[in-house]
Structures are given as C-alpha cells and as structure tokens.
Design an enzyme around this catalytic site. Structure first.
Site, short mmCIF file in Angstrom:
data_model
loop_
_atom_site.label_atom_id
_atom_site.label_comp_id
_atom_site.label_asym_id
_atom_site.label_seq_id
_atom_site.Cartn_x
_atom_site.Cartn_y
_atom_site.Cartn_z
N ASP A 1 0.88 -1.17 0.00
CA ASP A 1 0.00 0.00 0.00
C ASP A 1 0.91 1.21 0.00
OD1 ASP A 1 -1.67 2.13 0.46
OD2 ASP A 1 -2.74 1.22 2.13
N TYR B 1 -9.06 14.02 -8.53
CA TYR B 1 -8.21 13.41 -9.56
C TYR B 1 -7.51 14.49 -10.39
CZ TYR B 1 -6.90 10.12 -13.27
OH TYR B 1 -6.20 9.35 -14.18
N LYS C 1 -3.50 15.18 -10.67
CA LYS C 1 -2.77 15.05 -11.93
C LYS C 1 -2.09 16.36 -12.33
CE LYS C 1 -3.53 10.71 -12.63
NZ LYS C 1 -2.41 9.74 -12.53
N THR D 1 -9.79 0.99 -19.25
CA THR D 1 -9.40 0.30 -18.03
C THR D 1 -10.58 0.30 -17.07
OG1 THR D 1 -8.63 2.17 -16.69
CG2 THR D 1 -7.10 1.31 -18.36
#
Length: 310
Positions: free
Chosen positions: A55, A147, A151, A183
């Site tokens: 992790d 997110y 990024k 994905t």
C-alpha cells in the site's frame, strides 16, 4: 523494473509487456491474490518476477518495496508508477476524506515513489522514473476535482524533477499522459455523483499506453501523450478558455457519464477489490454507445451555447 499499480489497467498491461521481452520485474499493488496472478502471468511469459504486496500510502511502504527489489535483483533500473484512484462528485458533495485519499494516493504517494526511486538511482549511477499522469494534468473537467488536482500536481512535480535531474547524469524522469483508456478505473471509482462514469470518446487501449511506456524505458523522453484527442482538448483549454468552460460540462455529462444510477460509495479509494482487477474495463468496442454519443453532440453543444450569456 519496478511496477507500482501492477494489478489492473495500464500497470498490468505494462507488466505483461515488460515480461514478454524478458525484463526482470518487481510487482507492487495492494491485493496479494491478484498480484500473485500477475506474477504468474509474467513467469509464463518467461520473465523473473517478484510480487510485493504494497500500500504505497502507508509509511515506509515504498522504502520496503525498494529494499525488496534490490535484495532480489541487485538494483532498480526502471521504476514505473501507475497506481491511481478516482472519485466522481461535485467538489462540495464529495466527502473530505475521499477527496484527501485521492490526493494522497495519486499525488503524495507518487511523490514518495519518486523520492525513493531517485535516491536509489543516484546511488546506483542511473535509472529511469516513469510517472503515468493524464491529459487531465493539462486540462480540467467537472466532477473529478480530486483526480484533476492530483494530476495537475503530478505534472508540476514531474517537470521539477526533470529540471533537477539535469544535474544528475544517468537519471531520467519521464511523464506518460494518456487520455481516455479502456481500463476498469471508472467502474472502480468512488462515486458521490449518482451516475456511473465511463471513458469519454475516443478511447484507447491500455496495451497502447504500455507500448509508449516501454519506449520511454528504452528511449527516455520528457513527456509522451497517448490519445488522439489530447492535443485538441489542450488547445481548446488554453486558446479558448471561455468556450471550453461553456462546453465541458454538457460534454462531460453526455460522453463521460453513463445513465446507470449508483448510490454513494467509496469504490477502491480506501481498499482493494480483487474482483475488479483486470487489464481492460470493457469499454471497447461499443458501437451502439458511440452512435448514441455522436448523435447527441449537436443538441448538447447547441443547448450550451444558447445558455451562454454572450
């Protein structure tokens, strides 16, 4: 080759591609069972592979992973970091704990990987760090605040590391920035929006991104963009910000969200789900979805323009 995020999507596709050409692999992800499956896939391709359940958000985990790699193979030549999670939701409706864990996983853990990898490379006299970012490190889209913030942060971090690496001969830092990829990250995402997400068209394959990664491992470059629409989106975001902001919401709802409803959930943000750890998400091909999405574009664009207070 160390691969973090090796059990699904781009990371698993890249691990297979490295294995097929005989590279020695250290595979890391949260799920021991799935990690063992990936190790078996790599071994079947003829590669030596070590699986290390990890992790990357845990204190000391990345150092322990690097130690395991060096103990087994003597050194690390390439470190590919693909691990990431996603959460859908309006910013103010996304629980703070979810937002913070997305940033912790997608940015802070990536920084931890970079820190450990670069120190190992400097001690060994060279090595290549490959960070998998996103076109969303150059543009923005609603309902993905954690997110997108991560990024953008990863993009900035990568550029700084590239600048600093100029002072360290033999050390290379590469950014691979894909657009929409087939994905399972969309199905695995946390969701506090009420509608399941999907990759907006056009969608590329994880195997194509893996090929770009292998090319960077052999011929390091500052950044590789993978996706036919990436340049168009980046130009629109930069050159026409007002138009971009008018259109991105309707297009996001039309192209990047499904009609399937979902109750609030945390997805894999906090814990692994071995049942969903696969290379592809099943988004290609779907010609019916393509036809419906393309057919709805003129109406969505026209509606957005009519509402714009020019």
């Amino acid at each position: 080759m160390v691969v973090t995020g090796a059990t699904s999507g781009i990371g698993r596709a890249a691990a297979r591609a490295f294995a097929e050409r005989g590279d020695r692999l250290v595979l890391a992800a949260r799920s021991p069972a799935t990690l063992a499956e990936v190790r078996a896939e790599c071994a079947a391709a003829g590669a030596q592979a070590l699986d290390v359940p990890t992790d990357i958000t845990a204190d000391g985990a990345v150092d322990a992973l690097a130690d395991a790699a060096v103990d087994r193979f003597g050194r690390v030549d390439v470190w590919l970091h693909t691990a990431a999670v996603m959460a859908y939701g309006r910013f103010e409706e996304t629980p703070a704990r979810v937002f913070e864990q997305v940033v912790r996983t997608d940015l802070l853990a990536a920084a931890a990987v970079a820190r450990v990898a670069l120190r190992r490379f400097q001690a060994a006299g060279g090595g290549t760090l490959i960070l998998v970012g996103s076109v969303l490190g150059h543009i923005t889209a609603p309902y993905l605040s954690g997110y997108v913030a991560s990024k953008w942060g990863l993009q900035g971090l990568g550029r700084v590391l590239q600048q600093e690496a100029r002072d360290t001969p033999g050390v290379e830092v590469c950014l691979v920035s894909p657009g929409s990829v087939d994905t399972p990250v969309y199905q695995r995402a946390a969701n506090h929006l009420g509608r399941l997400g999907r990759p907006p068209l056009p969608v590329t394959t994880p195997e194509r991104v893996a090929r770009a990664i292998l090319d960077c491992a052999d011929r390091p470059r500052r950044e590789v963009s993978v996706g036919r629409a990436n340049v168009v989106m980046r130009v629109g975001f930069t050159a026409l910000p007002g138009v971009y902001d008018v259109l991105v919401g309707p297009l996001m709802r039309l192209l990047a969200l499904t009609d399937r409803r979902t109750p609030p959930r945390d997805g894999v943000v906090f814990a692994a789900d071995p049942s969903s750890e696969v290379v592809r998400g099943g988004w290609l091909p779907d010609l019916g979805q393509l036809a419906r999405a393309v057919g709805g574009l003129p109406g969505a664009v026209g509606s957005a323009l009519r509402r714009r207070p020019w």
